[in-house]
Design a protein around this motif. Structure first.
Motif, PDB file in Angstrom:
ATOM      1  N   LEU A 188      14.617  23.977   2.655  1.00  0.00           N
ATOM      2  CA  LEU A 188      15.530  23.759   1.533  1.00  0.00           C
ATOM      3  C   LEU A 188      14.945  24.294   0.225  1.00  0.00           C
ATOM      4  N   ASN A 189      13.637  24.138   0.046  1.00  0.00           N
ATOM      5  CA  ASN A 189      13.010  24.665  -1.155  1.00  0.00           C
ATOM      6  C   ASN A 189      13.103  26.196  -1.194  1.00  0.00           C
ATOM      7  N   ASN A 190      12.874  26.833  -0.056  1.00  0.00           N
ATOM      8  CA  ASN A 190      13.017  28.290   0.010  1.00  0.00           C
ATOM      9  C   ASN A 190      14.467  28.716  -0.193  1.00  0.00           C
ATOM     10  N   ALA A 191      15.400  27.941   0.367  1.00  0.00           N
ATOM     11  CA  ALA A 191      16.819  28.272   0.189  1.00  0.00           C
ATOM     12  C   ALA A 191      17.214  28.203  -1.285  1.00  0.00           C
ATOM     13  N   ILE A 192      16.680  27.229  -2.020  1.00  0.00           N
ATOM     14  CA  ILE A 192      16.974  27.118  -3.455  1.00  0.00           C
ATOM     15  C   ILE A 192      16.432  28.325  -4.209  1.00  0.00           C
ATOM     16  N   GLN A 193      15.232  28.750  -3.845  1.00  0.00           N
ATOM     17  CA  GLN A 193      14.651  29.907  -4.535  1.00  0.00           C
ATOM     18  C   GLN A 193      15.441  31.187  -4.245  1.00  0.00           C
ATOM     19  N   VAL A 194      15.836  31.398  -2.987  1.00  0.00           N
ATOM     20  CA  VAL A 194      16.619  32.585  -2.648  1.00  0.00           C
ATOM     21  C   VAL A 194      17.986  32.529  -3.328  1.00  0.00           C
ATOM     22  N   GLN A 195      18.590  31.332  -3.338  1.00  0.00           N
ATOM     23  CA  GLN A 195      19.898  31.200  -3.978  1.00  0.00           C
ATOM     24  C   GLN A 195      19.804  31.424  -5.482  1.00  0.00           C
ATOM     25  N   ALA A 196      18.677  31.044  -6.080  1.00  0.00           N
ATOM     26  CA  ALA A 196      18.490  31.295  -7.516  1.00  0.00           C
ATOM     27  C   ALA A 196      18.454  32.801  -7.801  1.00  0.00           C
ATOM     28  N   LEU A 197      17.791  33.569  -6.933  1.00  0.00           N
ATOM     29  CA  LEU A 197      17.778  35.021  -7.098  1.00  0.00           C
ATOM     30  C   LEU A 197      19.174  35.614  -6.910  1.00  0.00           C
ATOM     31  N   LEU A 198      19.910  35.049  -5.953  1.00  0.00           N
ATOM     32  CA  LEU A 198      21.275  35.519  -5.731  1.00  0.00           C
ATOM     33  C   LEU A 198      22.154  35.220  -6.938  1.00  0.00           C
ATOM     34  N   LEU A 199      22.005  34.033  -7.513  1.00  0.00           N
ATOM     35  CA  LEU A 199      22.780  33.681  -8.705  1.00  0.00           C
ATOM     36  C   LEU A 199      22.468  34.622  -9.861  1.00  0.00           C
ATOM     37  N   ASP A 200      21.195  34.940 -10.017  1.00  0.00           N
ATOM     38  CA  ASP A 200      20.817  35.869 -11.085  1.00  0.00           C
ATOM     39  C   ASP A 200      21.467  37.226 -10.868  1.00  0.00           C
ATOM     40  N   SER A 201      21.502  37.664  -9.604  1.00  0.00           N
ATOM     41  CA  SER A 201      22.132  38.947  -9.296  1.00  0.00           C
ATOM     42  C   SER A 201      23.636  38.891  -9.555  1.00  0.00           C
ATOM     43  N   LEU A 202      24.276  37.780  -9.203  1.00  0.00           N
ATOM     44  CA  LEU A 202      25.717  37.656  -9.418  1.00  0.00           C
ATOM     45  C   LEU A 202      26.058  37.588 -10.907  1.00  0.00           C
ATOM     46  N   ARG A 203      25.219  36.946 -11.686  1.00  0.00           N
ATOM     47  CA  ARG A 203      25.459  36.902 -13.136  1.00  0.00           C
ATOM     48  C   ARG A 203      25.331  38.308 -13.741  1.00  0.00           C
ATOM     49  N   LYS A 204      24.340  39.048 -13.283  1.00  0.00           N
ATOM     50  CA  LYS A 204      24.211  40.429 -13.757  1.00  0.00           C
ATOM     51  C   LYS A 204      25.424  41.253 -13.322  1.00  0.00           C
ATOM     52  N   PRO A 269       3.542  17.436  -1.683  1.00  0.00           N
ATOM     53  CA  PRO A 269       3.866  18.754  -2.225  1.00  0.00           C
ATOM     54  C   PRO A 269       4.501  19.626  -1.141  1.00  0.00           C
ATOM     55  N   ILE A 270       5.427  20.468  -1.569  1.00  0.00           N
ATOM     56  CA  ILE A 270       6.137  21.320  -0.623  1.00  0.00           C
ATOM     57  C   ILE A 270       5.434  22.667  -0.563  1.00  0.00           C
ATOM     58  N   PRO A 271       4.934  23.078   0.588  1.00  0.00           N
ATOM     59  CA  PRO A 271       4.271  24.386   0.682  1.00  0.00           C
ATOM     60  C   PRO A 271       5.239  25.524   0.391  1.00  0.00           C
ATOM     61  N   ALA A 272       4.695  26.624  -0.056  1.00  0.00           N
ATOM     62  CA  ALA A 272       5.531  27.776  -0.380  1.00  0.00           C
ATOM     63  C   ALA A 272       5.991  28.505   0.877  1.00  0.00           C
ATOM     64  N   ASP A 273       5.158  28.545   1.900  1.00  0.00           N
ATOM     65  CA  ASP A 273       5.480  29.256   3.136  1.00  0.00           C
ATOM     66  C   ASP A 273       5.460  28.292   4.317  1.00  0.00           C
ATOM     67  N   TYR A 274       6.109  28.721   5.389  1.00  0.00           N
ATOM     68  CA  TYR A 274       6.115  27.926   6.616  1.00  0.00           C
ATOM     69  C   TYR A 274       4.736  27.950   7.261  1.00  0.00           C
ATOM     70  N   PRO A 275       4.274  26.794   7.734  1.00  0.00           N
ATOM     71  CA  PRO A 275       3.027  26.805   8.500  1.00  0.00           C
ATOM     72  C   PRO A 275       3.276  27.334   9.906  1.00  0.00           C
ATOM     73  N   ALA A 276       2.218  27.654  10.592  1.00  0.00           N
ATOM     74  CA  ALA A 276       2.328  28.136  11.966  1.00  0.00           C
ATOM     75  C   ALA A 276       2.538  26.947  12.900  1.00  0.00           C
ATOM     76  N   VAL A 277       3.617  26.975  13.663  1.00  0.00           N
ATOM     77  CA  VAL A 277       3.902  25.947  14.666  1.00  0.00           C
ATOM     78  C   VAL A 277       3.714  26.586  16.031  1.00  0.00           C
ATOM     79  N   LEU A 278       2.764  26.072  16.794  1.00  0.00           N
ATOM     80  CA  LEU A 278       2.441  26.653  18.093  1.00  0.00           C
ATOM     81  C   LEU A 278       3.554  26.391  19.091  1.00  0.00           C
ATOM     82  N   LEU A 279       3.674  27.275  20.040  1.00  0.00           N
ATOM     83  CA  LEU A 279       4.654  27.134  21.115  1.00  0.00           C
ATOM     84  C   LEU A 279       4.017  26.365  22.264  1.00  0.00           C
ATOM     85  N   PRO A 280       4.535  25.171  22.622  1.00  0.00           N
ATOM     86  CA  PRO A 280       3.903  24.376  23.687  1.00  0.00           C
ATOM     87  C   PRO A 280       4.069  25.029  25.044  1.00  0.00           C
ATOM     88  N   LEU A 281       3.067  24.861  25.880  1.00  0.00           N
ATOM     89  CA  LEU A 281       3.076  25.416  27.227  1.00  0.00           C
ATOM     90  C   LEU A 281       3.972  24.566  28.110  1.00  0.00           C
TER      91      LEU A 281
END
Length: 500
Positions: A188-204, A269-281
């Motif tokens: 959700l935090n990443n979605a807000i940041q991407v949507q903020a960039l999209l809003l800036d582009s739409l305003r321009k 705190p919300i990390p900026a990037d996704y952590p690595a989640v291993l694939l279970p065997l």
């Protein structure tokens, strides 16, 4: 021995008839549940024929062997959140207290197999005899001729094992929910940041259209479309902020917190990037199913129901109890303390003759409860298999989607770079460049969602495979999986007529 109310010659005849009734009832029970038993054996045999293949992502990522869900996402911050949740979540604490209640009840049921001893002291005063004090020590014991008390104790132990497995399942689910909620905060935090960039582009974009319209190049339709897109994106951004706040509240509830203070936000705190989640065997089906706590709980419930069915039929058999007593009567309390006691020994044989169908009704109810437990075990088994298969298919599907969107995003970025050069050279206008940028932001948002779904699905897959939430269990002397693994059937051959 006190004389019974019915003639003594009837006792041997009744003693011969009641075991016959018991055997007939057991045969009836076996006949009624024969179809369920055969279905269980066939289904478990078909599950054993299901061969799980190692899951490899499109990018070539191999599955790894893990001993817990938390090991799939090794992060110190997440580990602390999981510990807080396991210690403070009220729902989990209720499950733990229910387990303690059943353990206490088990002690009471086991006590029925032991002799009972009572000590009583009484005193009286009459006009003729004066003071009289009596002390009596009595011991009574019911002989467990038919192992009825032992079966009741075993049923209570199965109830404890079932609740222990349910507690393990609740802990595992709790850990999985905390992990997924933490990943959702990142999404959700990443979605807000991407949507903020999209809003800036739409305003321009809107500003560019207005400038073109003032120069007499554009028209009002373009301006209305741009404003509509901007308003829609603003609505999406408002929903993103709400979803983020709701996700924080959900995580706060999992952590057992009442309020969401500034200190709490600092702790998560919300990390900026996704952590690595291993694939279970993915292991063999019999190994996977044998360690699932919900299936262990269903099996223990089936065992308890079967034992209670045997107890219900054994209630129709005669019971033998022995009691002994030491008593002493004197004119003073000190003299009555068994200084010169009189002993007595009593043996009592009791056999039910007529209860108005009460015992038969109880046995029939126990049979039906056992049938319900068998069907519940079947349902849990089928659900477990479906959950694993769905998670495996979801992993493969999301991997293909993620790879396709990644390729599309790379192409969009390359295309955007070309449009930037063309715009600087005067070959394209601002609207074309903004349109290309908006396509890139849309693909980034889609990739963000797919990444979250795939990482969350790996946690779901680990839970379906029976991975415990954590390696160790606080407040428990042994792992629930270890406590009930000995009684869980490892193959269909263990599901015999005697177990059902």
């Amino acid at each position: 021995m006190p004389f019974p109310a019915f003639p003594l010659p009837l006792i041997p005849r009744t003693a011969r008839l009641l075991p016959v009734m018991l055997l007939a009832g057991c045969a009836s029970l076996s006949g009624e549940q024969q179809a369920v038993q055969q279905t269980l054996m066939d289904e478990q045999a078909s599950v054993q024929q299901w061969q799980a293949t190692p899951v490899t992502s499109v990018a070539g990522e191999e599955a790894v062997e893990s001993n817990s869900l938390l090991a799939l996402l090794p992060d110190e911050q997440l580990t602390q959140l999981v510990k807080q949740s396991l210690a403070a979540n009220p729902g989990l604490q209720q499950t733990w207290l229910t387990l303690q209640v059943l353990r206490s009840s088990q002690l009471g049921v086991e006590a029925n197999q032991l002799p009972e001893a009572d000590l009583s002291l009484s005193g009286s005063r009459s006009e003729d005899d004066g003071n009289s004090f009596t002390t009596e020590l009595s011991v009574s014991w019911e002989l467990d001729l038919w192992a009825r008390l032992a079966d009741s104790s075993s049923a209570a132990a199965a109830d404890v094992a079932e609740q222990l497995a349910l507690y393990q399942s609740a802990r595992d689910t709790q850990v999985a929910e905390v992990m997924s909620s933490w990943l959702q905060l990142i999404q959700l935090n990443n979605a807000i940041q991407v949507q903020a960039l999209l809003l800036d582009s739409l305003r321009k974009n809107e500003d560019a259209i207005i400038q073109r319209y003032r120069r007499g190049v554009g028209d009002l339709d373009d301006l209305d479309s741009a404003r509509s897109s901007l308003a829609s994106a603003e609505s999406t951004q408002a929903d993103n902020y709400y979803q983020l706040a709701a996700a924080k509240r959900s995580l706060r509830t999992l952590l057992g917190r009442v309020t969401d203070t500034a200190e709490d936000d600092a702790e998560v705190p919300i990390p900026a990037d996704y952590p690595a989640v291993l694939l279970p065997l993915v292991e063999l089906p019999e190994q996977t199913l044998a360690r699932r706590p919900d299936l262990q709980a269903a099996w223990q419930a089936l065992q308890a129901a079967d034992l209670r069915t045997q107890v219900a039929y054994k209630d129709m058999l005669p019971s033998l109890s022995i009691s002994a007593a030491l008593s002493d009567t004197a004119t003073s309390p000190s003299s009555s303390l068994l200084t010169d006691p009189v002993w007595s020994l009593l043996g009592q044989l009791t056999a039910p003759l007529f209860r108005g169908g009460e015992l038969k009704a109880a046995a029939r109810t126990a049979e039906l409860n056992a049938a319900v437990a068998a069907q519940s075990y079947r349902e849990t088994l089928l659900t477990a298999v479906v959950e694993v298969e769905n998670a495996l298919d979801q992993e493969a599907t999301l991997a293909r989607q993620q790879e396709a969107i990644q390729r599309a995003l790379e192409s969009a970025r390359t295309n955007e770079t070309r449009y930037v050069r063309r715009y600087r050279s005067g070959l394209v206008d601002m609207l074309d460049l903004l349109s290309v940028q908006q396509s890139r932001y849309s693909l980034e948002d889609t990739l963000n969602t797919l990444t979250y779904q795939r990482l969350s699905n790996r946690i779901t897959l680990g839970l379906a495979l029976g991975l415990p939430g954590t390696v160790t269990l606080e407040n428990l002397t042994a792992s629930p999986a270890q406590a009930v693994s000995e009684s869980l059937p490892a193959s269909s051959s263990d599901l015999s007529a005697e177990t059902l």
